[in-house]
Design an enzyme around this catalytic site. Structure first.
Site, short mmCIF file in Angstrom:
data_model
loop_
_atom_site.label_atom_id
_atom_site.label_comp_id
_atom_site.label_asym_id
_atom_site.label_seq_id
_atom_site.Cartn_x
_atom_site.Cartn_y
_atom_site.Cartn_z
N ARG A 54 -46.87 51.56 78.45
CA ARG A 54 -47.91 51.08 79.37
C ARG A 54 -48.50 52.14 80.28
O ARG A 54 -49.59 51.99 80.81
CB ARG A 54 -47.35 49.94 80.21
CG ARG A 54 -47.41 48.67 79.43
CD ARG A 54 -47.11 47.44 80.17
NE ARG A 54 -47.01 47.57 81.61
CZ ARG A 54 -46.56 46.61 82.39
NH1 ARG A 54 -46.18 45.48 81.88
NH2 ARG A 54 -46.47 46.77 83.69
N LYS A 153 -30.22 46.78 70.45
CA LYS A 153 -29.59 45.78 71.29
C LYS A 153 -30.17 45.84 72.69
O LYS A 153 -30.69 46.89 73.06
CB LYS A 153 -28.08 45.96 71.32
CG LYS A 153 -27.64 47.29 71.93
CD LYS A 153 -26.16 47.45 71.82
CE LYS A 153 -25.45 46.76 72.95
NZ LYS A 153 -25.40 47.55 74.20
N HIS A 183 -25.66 51.70 67.36
CA HIS A 183 -25.54 53.15 67.21
C HIS A 183 -24.12 53.58 66.86
O HIS A 183 -23.90 54.69 66.37
CB HIS A 183 -26.09 53.89 68.44
CG HIS A 183 -25.21 53.91 69.64
ND1 HIS A 183 -25.13 52.86 70.52
CD2 HIS A 183 -24.37 54.84 70.12
CE1 HIS A 183 -24.28 53.17 71.49
NE2 HIS A 183 -23.80 54.36 71.27
N LYS A 187 -22.23 56.87 64.15
CA LYS A 187 -21.34 57.94 64.64
C LYS A 187 -20.59 58.57 63.47
O LYS A 187 -20.14 57.88 62.55
CB LYS A 187 -20.35 57.38 65.66
CG LYS A 187 -21.02 57.06 66.99
CD LYS A 187 -19.99 56.74 68.05
CE LYS A 187 -20.65 56.24 69.31
NZ LYS A 187 -20.98 57.27 70.27
N HIS A 245 -20.53 46.90 69.22
CA HIS A 245 -19.85 48.14 68.84
C HIS A 245 -18.39 47.91 68.40
O HIS A 245 -17.95 48.45 67.39
CB HIS A 245 -19.86 49.14 69.98
CG HIS A 245 -21.24 49.40 70.55
ND1 HIS A 245 -22.37 49.44 69.76
CD2 HIS A 245 -21.67 49.65 71.81
CE1 HIS A 245 -23.43 49.70 70.52
NE2 HIS A 245 -23.02 49.82 71.77
C1 BG6 Z 1 -24.36 51.01 74.92
C2 BG6 Z 1 -24.00 50.18 76.11
O1 BG6 Z 1 -24.69 50.20 73.83
O2 BG6 Z 1 -23.25 51.83 74.57
C3 BG6 Z 1 -23.58 51.06 77.27
O3 BG6 Z 1 -25.11 49.39 76.48
C4 BG6 Z 1 -22.48 52.02 76.86
O4 BG6 Z 1 -23.16 50.27 78.39
C5 BG6 Z 1 -22.86 52.74 75.58
O5 BG6 Z 1 -22.29 52.94 77.92
C6 BG6 Z 1 -21.69 53.54 75.04
O6 BG6 Z 1 -22.11 54.34 73.97
P1 BG6 Z 1 -21.38 55.71 73.64
O7 BG6 Z 1 -22.07 56.19 72.41
O8 BG6 Z 1 -21.56 56.59 74.83
O9 BG6 Z 1 -19.94 55.37 73.42
#
Ligand code: BG6
Length: 495
Positions: A54, A153, A183, A187, A245
């Protein structure tokens, strides 16, 4: 074009439209990941990144913004001014208000000359904007057979809202063109877990209830809510981390060998794991789950406020910043093997690991141990902060007598493999561009995960009990240790 060219398959020509292109995720993760891919020479020369947001900016202004904000998120050793300037030429900015159809006509004018390119719409916005964006994309006829949508998410707040998001995506994109991102699946070590399990024979016969006593999955963070107070307070650790996750990681640990790496072969096996999760009933929730909330304490020696003192958090918030729970799978491989999951903010350390504990030897034949059984073998798969796989076993201590000591075999990836580690977002973005959906969630998986998590949320809300307090910088509430020690185990807490 760039240094460090890899043999990875280059992407096809593409137009990647980043909705929320000026946001935090774009600046911290997405653009730095695309820069790395550009630097490695894997982005097709005909590949544009169209940031849509925006803010009143033009392409020049956006390029300046990216130069300022992305740099600190790219490791200095990989940042080269010349390559960055080359990368900037791919960036185009378009001012888009998701609710205004004429802005989508401008987007169409940019995209229409290139119908043969892969078109990715990456929705890095709040989920409230998914509906208007998708509707406008459809109305502007932008969905070609090569179009894909990538969504981040939070994909829902509960099962009903997750279904609503899925329905609105389905109204515009066929399921194979929808890429739901978790994500964690990008990894390196999660991928390595697949290699370890399905690229070797010797773990497979042991990977089951006869040999494994229990499994622990910990995602501990030392950060707090980091300026995301308002979002976090409506979310909490169960929705933010466990629903996605931790359950996805559990799936990779527990699934049956897929017949291939074909997207549906892998996702079918993960779905079976989610279906096998034993529901946690309202009656069991107080014994099988622990929720906590941090109070003031110290994070790595620095005093930090409690959760309720963080900006944007109500003083009487009941949102959990910590969850520990015991999950069980109703299937032949895992019945009776507890999976303990734990995650929290402001914990003592930042560590993400999966620990497979094998059963103890049945008797000790070594008199010097005084009848104490040797320590059980364990396989520790660490994702963060460093990536490693260690297999702990007992060996004889050198010298006279027969004393046993635990030693470990260490698969040290950093010294074995010298190539640059690909970050999760880079792998996932490249997979979207190349049309490889294996590492993305299918609709049924997302909904199955919500179906398991939702009764826990309801039971917590109905109980009216506040989360258990824990001091910032600790390992969470005492009830978390009690949860696991009741079964005769303890959390793996080793640096
Ligand atoms: C995100 C969460 O999906 O994952 C965060 O919303 C969290 O709260 C993060 O800190 C952790 O990801 P990573 O890759 O740092 O373990």
């Amino acid at each position: 074009m760039s240094a460090n060219t890899t043999t990875a398959t280059p992407t096809p020509p593409f137009d990647l439209v980043l909705f929320g292109g000026t946001g935090d995720l774009a600046m911290r993760k997405l653009l730095p990941a695309l820069y790395q891919a550009h630097r490695d020479g894997v982005l097709h020369p005909e590949g544009r990144i169209i940031a849509a947001a925006r803010s009143e900016l033009d392409t020049e202004g956006f390029r300046n913004m990216a130069s300022e904000r992305c740099r600190e998120h790219i490791r200095a050793e990989f940042f080269q001014d010349a390559v960055w300037n080359e990368f900037l030429q791919r960036l185009v900015y378009l001012q888009v208000d998701a609710r205004q159809s004429e802005h989508f006509r401008e987007l169409a004018a940019l995209l229409e000359p290139y119908p043969q390119r892969v078109r990715v719409f990456y929705l890095s916005t709040g989920p409230d904007l998914f509906a208007p964006i998708c509707q406008h994309i459809a109305a502007a006829n932008l969905v070609t057979s090569l179009a894909r949508v990538a969504v981040e998410k939070p994909l829902g707040h509960d099962l009903a809202s997750a279904k609503a998001i899925n329905d609105l995506l389905a109204a515009v994109f066929p399921e194979p063109q929808i890429y739901r991102i978790d994500h964690y699946l990008g990894k390196e070590t999660v991928q390595n877990l697949m290699a370890l399990r399905f690229g070797n024979t010797f773990f497979e016969p042991l990977w089951q209830r006869g040999w494994v006593s229990h499994v622990q999955i910990t995602v501990a963070e030392h950060i707090g809510v980091e300026g995301r107070g308002e979002f976090y307070d409506h979310t909490g650790a169960l929705r933010d981390m466990v629903q996605n996750h931790l359950l996805q990681t559990l799936c990779i640990v527990a699934m049956e060998p897929p017949t291939s790496m074909d997207p549906d072969a892998v996702r079918n096996e993960k779905l079976k794991v989610l279906h096998a999760l034993k529901p946690i009933t309202a009656h069991e929730v107080s014994t099988l789950t622990v929720r906590g909330q941090y109070r003031a304490g110290a994070s790595r020696g620095v005093p930090v406020p409690g959760y309720r003192e963080e900006p944007g958090i109500p003083a009487d918030s009941l949102t959990e910043t910590f969850v520990a729970l015991k999950a069980e799978l109703n299937n032949w491989r895992w019945a009776g093997v507890p999976f303990y999951l734990r995650t929290g903010k402001r914990l003592q350390e930042r560590v993400t690991e999966i620990v497979i504990y094998f059963r103890q030897v049945p008797v000790s034949i070594f008199p010097s141990a005084g009848g104490i059984l040797p320590e059980p073998n364990r396989l520790v798969i660490r994702l963060q902060p460093e990536e490693s796989v260690k297999l702990y076993m007992m060996a004889k201590e050198p010298g006279d007598g027969m004393r046993l000591k635990p030693v470990h075999l260490n698969l040290d990836f950093a010294t074995t493999f010298k190539t640059r580690k690909v970050e999760a977002y880079e792998r996932l973005l490249l997979d979207v561009l190349r049309g490889r959906p294996t590492l993305f969630l299918r609709r049924d998986e997302l909904e199955a995960a919500w179906r398991w998590v939702e009764p826990i949320l309801h039971a917590w809300a109905d109980s009216g009990e506040p989360p258990k307090p824990y001091t910032a910088g600790s390992w969470g509430p005492a009830a978390s240790s009690a949860l696991i020690s009741r079964d005769g185990f303890s959390w793996h807490e080793e640096s």
